[in-house]
Design an enzyme around this catalytic site. Sequence first.
Site, PDB file in Angstrom:
ATOM      1  CE  LYS A 204      -3.595   2.462   2.478  1.00  0.00           C
ATOM      2  NZ  LYS A 204      -4.667   2.411   3.462  1.00  0.00           N
ATOM      3  CE  LYS A 258      -6.106   1.678  -0.305  1.00  0.00           C
ATOM      4  NZ  LYS A 258      -6.624   1.575   1.024  1.00  0.00           N
TER       5      LYS A 258
HETATM    6  C1  PBG Z   1      -7.100   3.778   5.411  1.00  0.00           C
HETATM    7  C2  PBG Z   1      -7.638   3.458   4.083  1.00  0.00           C
HETATM    8  C3  PBG Z   1      -7.534   4.306   2.991  1.00  0.00           C
HETATM    9  C4  PBG Z   1      -8.175   3.684   1.938  1.00  0.00           C
HETATM   10  C5  PBG Z   1      -8.659   2.461   2.398  1.00  0.00           C
HETATM   11  N1  PBG Z   1      -8.303   2.334   3.743  1.00  0.00           N
HETATM   12  C6  PBG Z   1      -6.984   5.672   2.878  1.00  0.00           C
HETATM   13  C7  PBG Z   1      -5.700   6.012   3.440  1.00  0.00           C
HETATM   14  O1  PBG Z   1      -4.813   5.187   3.596  1.00  0.00           O
HETATM   15  O2  PBG Z   1      -5.567   7.192   3.759  1.00  0.00           O
HETATM   16  C8  PBG Z   1      -8.281   4.286   0.571  1.00  0.00           C
HETATM   17  C9  PBG Z   1      -9.245   3.702  -0.361  1.00  0.00           C
HETATM   18  C10 PBG Z   1      -9.569   4.576  -1.508  1.00  0.00           C
HETATM   19  O3  PBG Z   1      -8.951   5.635  -1.754  1.00  0.00           O
HETATM   20  O4  PBG Z   1     -10.495   4.204  -2.218  1.00  0.00           O
HETATM   21  N2  PBG Z   1      -6.923   2.775   6.278  1.00  0.00           N
END
Ligand code: PBG
Length: 334
Positions: A204, A258
């Site tokens: 991520k 991601k």
């Molecule tokens: C945070 C989380 C995020 C997303 C899913 N879980 C955002 C972040 O890390 O700030 C993003 C998903 C998306 O942008 O569709 N735990």
Amino acid sequence: MPAQMAFSGRFPATRLRRLRQSDWMRRLTAEQQISPDDFIWPLFVSEPADAGPVPSMPGVLRHDEDGLLRACEQALEAGIPCIALFPYVPEALKTTTCDEAVNPDNVICRSVRAVKQRFPELGVMCDVALDPFNADGHDGLVAGEEVLNDETVEVLVRQALVQAEAGCDLQGPSDMMDGRIGALRSALDKAGHQRLPIVAYAAKFASTFYAPFRDAVGSGASLKGDKKTYQLSPGNRAEALREVALDVAEGADLLMVKPGLPYLDVLREVKDAFALPTFAYHVSGEYAMLKAAARKGWLDNDRAVLESLICFKRAGADAVLTYAALEAAHLLAS
Ligand code: PBG
């Protein structure tokens, strides 16, 4: 071996356009198919009542329980196997200790129980991370300038346990703390949840494409600083593979990369190197870009949605989390 190594064709005997002339031949030679079986639909649930649409995500709602159950019914009718739940809670419920995240009656746990009672055949995935419940907006506990690791993992474990008790089918730790997959696995096992799989948000990245999601869960405004001390730098491929290797060693059942489209090279490498079922997250900002361009008439929405999704499959995704899941399923059926 790369495909071109085995190919020794030469023009003019070889004309690759021969096989592209008709729709029937293109269908016969298609290398990828997508179907609703490939989709996980992220849904926002809100406390205490329907918080309404998300301005930066056209077509995306923050549901109350009735709206959530209607969406689940639509998902099942469209053949979507699984939803992923994300919470929106009001500022008053957010604390720096994230107590609401571990409340067995929080909006996520209540939603899981409601969905599983009504639609036991629908997969329900829960996000394990503190940001929607955190007054500091971070995925972990904050002390001064620091996002604490081991203290956060302890709270994540408690959060995962209340979700597991509520009956979720799949857990996705999206927090990027070190060691959380192993900690969750052993805590879940000890509590009798040996059969609950974990999808590790293993690679991520610290992405600006999450901004509309932070609007949706209301974590953007309170976020102090950025998430670069725990999420990966966008240019770091080798480090991403190390993250994945650690999560696999700690017991991840499935992997996630991601964001999605800008990171397809990472997805392909993760799939090839680890051969675990691998999901991709077509994130909020990617969805927002597509919808914005389509609204302006600059892109054809339907074709752009389907093209994006088949590219995930080509890059090795077994399934895609996408806010466009329902519309894509309807397009595929029409
Ligand atoms: C945070 C989380 C995020 C997303 C899913 N879980 C955002 C972040 O890390 O700030 C993003 C998903 C998306 O942008 O569709 N735990």
